[in-house]
Design a protein around this motif. Structure first.
Motif, mmCIF file in Angstrom:
data_model
loop_
_atom_site.group_PDB
_atom_site.id
_atom_site.type_symbol
_atom_site.label_atom_id
_atom_site.label_comp_id
_atom_site.label_asym_id
_atom_site.label_seq_id
_atom_site.Cartn_x
_atom_site.Cartn_y
_atom_site.Cartn_z
ATOM 1 N N GLY A 152 0.807 -1.217 0.000
ATOM 2 C CA GLY A 152 0.000 0.000 0.000
ATOM 3 C C GLY A 152 0.841 1.268 0.000
ATOM 4 O O GLY A 152 0.579 2.209 0.745
ATOM 5 N N LYS A 153 1.842 1.311 -0.859
ATOM 6 C CA LYS A 153 2.742 2.465 -0.892
ATOM 7 C C LYS A 153 2.078 3.675 -1.567
ATOM 8 O O LYS A 153 1.379 3.519 -2.571
ATOM 9 C CB LYS A 153 4.033 2.116 -1.648
ATOM 10 C CG LYS A 153 4.928 1.128 -0.902
ATOM 11 C CD LYS A 153 6.176 0.840 -1.696
ATOM 12 C CE LYS A 153 7.168 -0.002 -0.913
ATOM 13 N NZ LYS A 153 7.811 0.750 0.171
ATOM 14 N N PRO A 154 2.294 4.884 -1.049
ATOM 15 C CA PRO A 154 1.743 6.081 -1.688
ATOM 16 C C PRO A 154 2.330 6.282 -3.085
ATOM 17 O O PRO A 154 3.522 6.056 -3.306
ATOM 18 C CB PRO A 154 2.169 7.221 -0.755
ATOM 19 C CG PRO A 154 2.479 6.561 0.550
ATOM 20 C CD PRO A 154 2.998 5.195 0.208
ATOM 21 N N ILE A 155 1.480 6.711 -4.021
ATOM 22 C CA ILE A 155 1.914 7.061 -5.369
ATOM 23 C C ILE A 155 1.923 8.589 -5.445
ATOM 24 O O ILE A 155 0.866 9.226 -5.431
ATOM 25 C CB ILE A 155 0.981 6.479 -6.438
ATOM 26 C CG1 ILE A 155 0.911 4.949 -6.314
ATOM 27 C CG2 ILE A 155 1.452 6.876 -7.836
ATOM 28 C CD1 ILE A 155 -0.188 4.312 -7.138
ATOM 29 N N GLU A 156 3.103 9.164 -5.490
ATOM 30 C CA GLU A 156 3.233 10.618 -5.511
ATOM 31 C C GLU A 156 3.371 11.107 -6.954
ATOM 32 O O GLU A 156 4.034 10.472 -7.772
ATOM 33 C CB GLU A 156 4.453 11.047 -4.698
ATOM 34 C CG GLU A 156 4.399 10.595 -3.245
ATOM 35 C CD GLU A 156 5.668 10.908 -2.482
ATOM 36 O OE1 GLU A 156 6.549 11.582 -3.061
ATOM 37 O OE2 GLU A 156 5.786 10.478 -1.315
ATOM 38 N N VAL A 171 7.057 6.152 -6.526
ATOM 39 C CA VAL A 171 6.819 5.319 -5.347
ATOM 40 C C VAL A 171 8.170 5.168 -4.676
ATOM 41 O O VAL A 171 9.067 4.509 -5.220
ATOM 42 C CB VAL A 171 6.222 3.949 -5.720
ATOM 43 C CG1 VAL A 171 6.138 3.054 -4.483
ATOM 44 C CG2 VAL A 171 4.847 4.113 -6.352
ATOM 45 N N ARG A 185 -4.009 6.918 -5.659
ATOM 46 C CA ARG A 185 -3.215 7.461 -4.568
ATOM 47 C C ARG A 185 -2.258 6.426 -3.985
ATOM 48 O O ARG A 185 -1.256 6.774 -3.388
ATOM 49 C CB ARG A 185 -4.126 7.963 -3.444
ATOM 50 C CG ARG A 185 -5.051 9.100 -3.840
ATOM 51 C CD ARG A 185 -5.764 9.646 -2.610
ATOM 52 N NE ARG A 185 -6.766 10.638 -2.967
ATOM 53 C CZ ARG A 185 -8.070 10.428 -2.922
ATOM 54 N NH1 ARG A 185 -8.541 9.260 -2.531
ATOM 55 N NH2 ARG A 185 -8.913 11.381 -3.258
ATOM 56 N N SER A 186 -2.601 5.143 -4.104
ATOM 57 C CA SER A 186 -1.837 4.097 -3.426
ATOM 58 C C SER A 186 -1.738 2.861 -4.303
ATOM 59 O O SER A 186 -2.660 2.545 -5.070
ATOM 60 C CB SER A 186 -2.534 3.741 -2.102
ATOM 61 O OG SER A 186 -2.031 2.534 -1.569
ATOM 62 N N THR A 187 -0.633 2.133 -4.159
ATOM 63 C CA THR A 187 -0.483 0.875 -4.893
ATOM 64 C C THR A 187 -1.538 -0.146 -4.465
ATOM 65 O O THR A 187 -1.874 -1.053 -5.225
ATOM 66 C CB THR A 187 0.915 0.274 -4.663
ATOM 67 O OG1 THR A 187 1.118 0.031 -3.267
ATOM 68 C CG2 THR A 187 2.006 1.206 -5.173
ATOM 69 N N ALA A 188 -2.091 0.016 -3.255
ATOM 70 C CA ALA A 188 -3.103 -0.926 -2.772
ATOM 71 C C ALA A 188 -4.346 -0.935 -3.646
ATOM 72 O O ALA A 188 -5.067 -1.937 -3.718
ATOM 73 C CB ALA A 188 -3.489 -0.595 -1.331
ATOM 74 N N GLU A 189 -4.601 0.181 -4.335
ATOM 75 C CA GLU A 189 -5.810 0.283 -5.141
ATOM 76 C C GLU A 189 -5.740 -0.517 -6.432
ATOM 77 O O GLU A 189 -6.761 -0.698 -7.108
ATOM 78 C CB GLU A 189 -6.106 1.758 -5.447
ATOM 79 C CG GLU A 189 -6.440 2.570 -4.211
ATOM 80 C CD GLU A 189 -6.735 4.027 -4.524
ATOM 81 O OE1 GLU A 189 -7.467 4.281 -5.504
ATOM 82 O OE2 GLU A 189 -6.233 4.899 -3.807
ATOM 83 N N ALA A 217 -7.870 -3.158 -1.929
ATOM 84 C CA ALA A 217 -7.530 -2.296 -0.813
ATOM 85 C C ALA A 217 -8.717 -2.182 0.137
ATOM 86 O O ALA A 217 -9.861 -2.336 -0.252
ATOM 87 C CB ALA A 217 -7.142 -0.906 -1.335
#
Length: 225
Positions: A152-156, A171, A185-189, A217
């Motif tokens: 669930g890393k943030p995607i900036e 990331v 927003r997140s790799t979890a998605e 997620a």
């Protein structure tokens, strides 16, 4: 120059804006949430001022929206944009799934050449110049992509050059890549992904990427928007 709100908030599905210019069937807006085909990612679907958008294309740093010939919009008119959220969200997820796989292939095959890419609502594809089957990498690619999703890393995202509207995603601890598309927003998605190999001819290999129907997620769909 059209203000591209889809970069600031890719989860926004409706926007009140105004017509900047009209050139026949093509309408230009002061601001927009409606993504136009770029970098292999297909355009959004939706309506502009109640008219269906037939096509969306980049025109320099602007975006031209093609409407039915019978439209009556003129410069200065207030209008509302609405996009098909289900399509947008699948495109976002598939786009980043493809970019995760691309970066992982680059890591495991230094110097490999990407020769094509396309992201549609149903699947994404990446084409490589390669003589032998790329499917030998699939177990490792799926495992490592799954670990990124689980983390669930943030995607900036941000500009590398705001004047020319060049952007990137990052990331931290994984990769950074120039890209002007829309991203979660997140790799979890991204959820669970599946890879399929297709041989395009001598020296050409394709990876096709599909996703589960829902992201895995732990979030409420209303919070995503």
């Amino acid at each position: 120059m059209t203000q591209k709100i889809f970069w600031q908030d890719p989860y926004l599905t409706e926007l009140k804006t105004a017509v900047a210019a009209v050139r026949g069937d093509q309408v230009y807006l002061q601001s927009t949430i409606f993504f136009a085909f770029s970098g292999g990612q297909e355009s959004d679907a939706g309506t502009l001022g109640g008219y269906p958008v037939l096509a969306a294309a980049k025109d320099g740093l602007d975006i031209a929206y093609t409407l039915p010939p019978e439209h009556t919009l003129k410069a200065g008119d207030p209008v509302e944009l609405r996009i098909d959220w289900d399509r947008r969200y699948r495109l976002m997820r598939l786009h980043f799934a493809a970019e995760m796989i691309l970066q992982l292939v680059y890591q495991h095959c230094p110097g490999i050449e990407r020769i094509g890419a396309h992201i549609s609502e149903d699947k994404a594809r990446i084409d490589f110049a390669r003589d032998d089957s790329i499917a030998v990498l699939f177990p490792l690619l799926e495992q490592e992509a799954g670990a990124l999703v689980a983390a669930g890393k943030p995607i900036e995202t941000d500009f590398t050059d705001q004047q020319s509207q060049r952007r990137y995603w990052e990331v931290k601890g994984f990769a950074r890549m120039g890209c002007g598309g829309t991203h979660p927003r997140s790799t979890a998605e991204i959820g669970k992904l599946t890879l399929k190999r297709k041989r395009l001819g001598k020296g050409k290999e394709r990876i096709e990427i599909t996703l589960s129907s829902r992201a895995e997620a732990d979030f409420d769909s209303n919070d995503v928007r």
